[in-house]
Design a protein around this motif. Structure first.
Motif, mmCIF file in Angstrom:
data_model
loop_
_atom_site.group_PDB
_atom_site.id
_atom_site.type_symbol
_atom_site.label_atom_id
_atom_site.label_comp_id
_atom_site.label_asym_id
_atom_site.label_seq_id
_atom_site.Cartn_x
_atom_site.Cartn_y
_atom_site.Cartn_z
ATOM 1 N N GLY A 63 0.842 -1.181 0.000
ATOM 2 C CA GLY A 63 0.000 0.000 0.000
ATOM 3 C C GLY A 63 0.880 1.234 0.000
ATOM 4 O O GLY A 63 1.819 1.314 0.801
ATOM 5 N N VAL A 64 0.609 2.161 -0.895
ATOM 6 C CA VAL A 64 1.375 3.409 -0.954
ATOM 7 C C VAL A 64 0.435 4.551 -0.579
ATOM 8 O O VAL A 64 -0.611 4.732 -1.208
ATOM 9 N N ASP A 65 0.794 5.304 0.460
ATOM 10 C CA ASP A 65 -0.032 6.406 0.933
ATOM 11 C C ASP A 65 0.484 7.720 0.367
ATOM 12 O O ASP A 65 1.650 8.084 0.588
ATOM 13 N N LEU A 66 -0.394 8.431 -0.349
ATOM 14 C CA LEU A 66 -0.035 9.681 -0.998
ATOM 15 C C LEU A 66 -0.815 10.848 -0.420
ATOM 16 O O LEU A 66 -1.960 10.700 0.001
ATOM 17 N N LEU A 67 -0.181 12.020 -0.453
ATOM 18 C CA LEU A 67 -0.875 13.275 -0.163
ATOM 19 C C LEU A 67 -0.933 14.096 -1.446
ATOM 20 O O LEU A 67 0.025 14.114 -2.219
ATOM 21 N N ARG A 68 -2.055 14.762 -1.657
ATOM 22 C CA ARG A 68 -2.176 15.673 -2.789
ATOM 23 C C ARG A 68 -1.709 17.059 -2.339
ATOM 24 O O ARG A 68 -2.303 17.673 -1.456
ATOM 25 N N SER A 69 -0.628 17.521 -2.949
ATOM 26 C CA SER A 69 -0.063 18.817 -2.578
ATOM 27 C C SER A 69 0.004 19.734 -3.797
ATOM 28 O O SER A 69 -0.187 19.295 -4.934
ATOM 29 N N HIS A 70 0.300 21.019 -3.540
ATOM 30 C CA HIS A 70 0.451 21.977 -4.642
ATOM 31 C C HIS A 70 1.638 21.602 -5.535
ATOM 32 O O HIS A 70 1.712 22.039 -6.687
ATOM 33 N N ASN A 71 2.557 20.799 -4.991
ATOM 34 C CA ASN A 71 3.746 20.389 -5.760
ATOM 35 C C ASN A 71 3.620 18.981 -6.321
ATOM 36 O O ASN A 71 4.617 18.352 -6.672
ATOM 37 N N GLY A 72 2.375 18.477 -6.389
ATOM 38 C CA GLY A 72 2.165 17.133 -6.929
ATOM 39 C C GLY A 72 2.043 16.108 -5.819
ATOM 40 O O GLY A 72 2.111 16.433 -4.631
ATOM 41 N N PRO A 73 1.861 14.834 -6.169
ATOM 42 C CA PRO A 73 1.693 13.785 -5.157
ATOM 43 C C PRO A 73 2.958 13.575 -4.334
ATOM 44 O O PRO A 73 4.072 13.592 -4.861
ATOM 45 N N MET A 74 2.756 13.394 -3.025
ATOM 46 C CA MET A 74 3.877 13.161 -2.109
ATOM 47 C C MET A 74 3.632 11.871 -1.343
ATOM 48 O O MET A 74 2.534 11.656 -0.819
ATOM 49 N N VAL A 75 4.637 11.025 -1.263
ATOM 50 C CA VAL A 75 4.521 9.734 -0.583
ATOM 51 C C VAL A 75 4.732 9.920 0.921
ATOM 52 O O VAL A 75 5.726 10.493 1.354
ATOM 53 N N MET A 76 3.777 9.427 1.696
ATOM 54 C CA MET A 76 3.899 9.451 3.151
ATOM 55 C C MET A 76 4.501 8.153 3.675
ATOM 56 O O MET A 76 5.307 8.152 4.594
ATOM 57 N N GLU A 77 4.073 7.037 3.081
ATOM 58 C CA GLU A 77 4.510 5.733 3.594
ATOM 59 C C GLU A 77 4.285 4.664 2.543
ATOM 60 O O GLU A 77 3.379 4.773 1.711
ATOM 61 N N VAL A 78 5.113 3.623 2.600
ATOM 62 C CA VAL A 78 4.915 2.434 1.777
ATOM 63 C C VAL A 78 4.755 1.260 2.747
ATOM 64 O O VAL A 78 5.669 0.955 3.511
ATOM 65 N N ASN A 79 3.591 0.633 2.721
ATOM 66 C CA ASN A 79 3.232 -0.398 3.694
ATOM 67 C C ASN A 79 3.343 -1.779 3.057
ATOM 68 O O ASN A 79 2.630 -2.087 2.109
ATOM 69 N N SER A 80 4.208 -2.621 3.604
ATOM 70 C CA SER A 80 4.454 -3.946 3.023
ATOM 71 C C SER A 80 3.412 -4.990 3.409
ATOM 72 O O SER A 80 3.383 -6.078 2.836
ATOM 73 N N SER A 81 2.541 -4.682 4.386
ATOM 74 C CA SER A 81 1.446 -5.595 4.757
ATOM 75 C C SER A 81 0.148 -4.798 4.810
ATOM 76 O O SER A 81 -0.451 -4.625 5.885
ATOM 77 N N PRO A 82 -0.302 -4.278 3.678
ATOM 78 C CA PRO A 82 -1.493 -3.419 3.693
ATOM 79 C C PRO A 82 -2.759 -4.192 4.018
ATOM 80 O O PRO A 82 -2.944 -5.327 3.581
ATOM 81 N N GLY A 83 -3.638 -3.572 4.794
ATOM 82 C CA GLY A 83 -4.926 -4.179 5.074
ATOM 83 C C GLY A 83 -5.814 -4.145 3.841
ATOM 84 O O GLY A 83 -5.742 -3.213 3.038
ATOM 85 N N LEU A 84 -6.656 -5.158 3.691
ATOM 86 C CA LEU A 84 -7.522 -5.251 2.512
ATOM 87 C C LEU A 84 -8.957 -4.820 2.784
ATOM 88 O O LEU A 84 -9.703 -4.513 1.848
ATOM 89 N N GLU A 85 -9.356 -4.789 4.051
ATOM 90 C CA GLU A 85 -10.762 -4.558 4.365
ATOM 91 C C GLU A 85 -11.254 -3.204 3.873
ATOM 92 O O GLU A 85 -12.262 -3.107 3.150
ATOM 93 N N GLY A 86 -10.566 -2.140 4.256
ATOM 94 C CA GLY A 86 -11.007 -0.797 3.891
ATOM 95 C C GLY A 86 -11.084 -0.594 2.398
ATOM 96 O O GLY A 86 -12.075 -0.075 1.862
ATOM 97 N N ILE A 87 -10.049 -1.022 1.687
ATOM 98 C CA ILE A 87 -10.005 -0.745 0.250
ATOM 99 C C ILE A 87 -10.950 -1.644 -0.539
ATOM 100 O O ILE A 87 -11.538 -1.216 -1.533
ATOM 101 N N GLU A 88 -11.128 -2.902 -0.112
ATOM 102 C CA GLU A 88 -12.085 -3.768 -0.815
ATOM 103 C C GLU A 88 -13.514 -3.280 -0.608
ATOM 104 O O GLU A 88 -14.329 -3.298 -1.546
ATOM 105 N N LYS A 89 -13.835 -2.826 0.590
ATOM 106 C CA LYS A 89 -15.187 -2.351 0.874
ATOM 107 C C LYS A 89 -15.463 -1.006 0.194
ATOM 108 O O LYS A 89 -16.577 -0.738 -0.247
#
Length: 301
Positions: free
Chosen positions: A246-272
């Protein structure tokens, strides 16, 4: 195929969904509690034992290793790699992603968008550390924190100085990071499988909460990614060496910025939120890529 899921709890949504997807595609599956594994480190014949017996040969493993057991969990994953088992996320890549500082340095080297970040052990000038990331408001993070724990928003420079001094008094390693105000307490979670974004959702923090974690009362909805956001997520996964993350991005005035890269992302939130079968995409990738001794690092490092 015979696939093992390394998970401490077979009742977790993500573990259950991966098991369902494996069985639905006609494969065999075992769920193995990582901490109950022990390793037989023998010359030329490495093995993993579980409940007094040597585990069988698996075609592939899916590590679901919690942050609190990263050291032992990656050691078990590495042992499987030494046995020639295909690992969807190699142990070295998991270790990279779990080290917040190391992962930011790797992303920075690849030119991937990031909030400006400072790291120091005993800065001689805390005011300069704060100034260097753009001043207050700013975010202060414990290096070992997970799921939003140990993340503090300092509204003023004085508050930031006090928080930094307090953390350093506890001998805690911290990151000081630029606050992306225009993100409005929201981020985008991209699920990357095999170098492709297979699902994405926007997570919005609860009212008065700058952290967007769903378990903290945040909400999620499907989101349409820009070409730049999609490329940023794919490049971040590639920089970490992760096939499933899972790659967590923020939308900024300077384009997308990566906050974190998660190697064991949860599936519940995104599947639902999206209605997509993400677990099925993971197994489909394994079917196409799992080969004996295909791990790039062969358990090294």
């Amino acid at each position: 195929m015979k696939i093992a899921i390394l998970s401490r709890n077979e009742n977790l949504y993500s573990t259950r969904r991966l098991k369902e997807a494996i069985l639905a595609r006609g494969h065999e599956v075992d769920i193995i509690d990582t901490l109950h594994c022990y390793m037989d480190i023998t010359s030329s014949r490495p093995a993993v034992r579980f409940h007094g017996e040597e585990l069988p040969k698996y075609d592939a493993i899916i590590p679901r290793i919690g942050a609190s057991v990263t050291f032992y969990g990656t050691a078990v994953a590495r042992q499987f790699e030494m046995m020639g088992t295909f690992n969807i996320n190699e142990s070295v890549a998991i270790s990279r992603s779990r080290d917040k500082l190391r992962s930011l340095q790797l992303l920075s080297r690849k030119g991937i968008g990031l909030p400006r970040t400072g790291f120091a052990s005993k800065p001689d000038n805390i005011k300069d550390l704060i100034k260097n990331v753009g001043g207050a408001p700013l975010v202060i993070k414990l290096l070992e924190g997970t799921q939003g724990i140990g993340v503090v928003l300092a509204d003023t420079a004085k508050a930031a100085e006090s928080i930094i001094e307090a953390f350093m008094g506890l001998k805690a390693n911290i990151l000081v990071q630029e606050y992306i105000k225009e993100a409005g307490g929201a981020d985008i979670r991209c699920l990357v499988v095999g170098g492709r974004v297979v699902a994405a959702m926007k997570r919005q923090g609860a009212e008065g909460e700058f952290r967007s974690n769903l378990h903290r009362g945040g909400s999620a909805e499907i989101v349409k990614l820009t070409k730049e956001e999609r490329a940023t997520a794919v490049n971040a996964a590639k920089a970490m060496g992760l096939n499933f993350c899972g790659v967590d991005l923020l939308r900024s005035h300077n384009g997308p910025m990566v906050m974190e890269v998660n190697s064991s992302p949860g599936l519940e939130g995104i599947e639902k939120a999206t209605g997509l079968d993400v677990a099925g995409k993971v197994i489909e990738f394994i079917e196409k890529n799992a080969r004996f001794n295909a791990t790039k690092t062969k358990g090294r490092g």
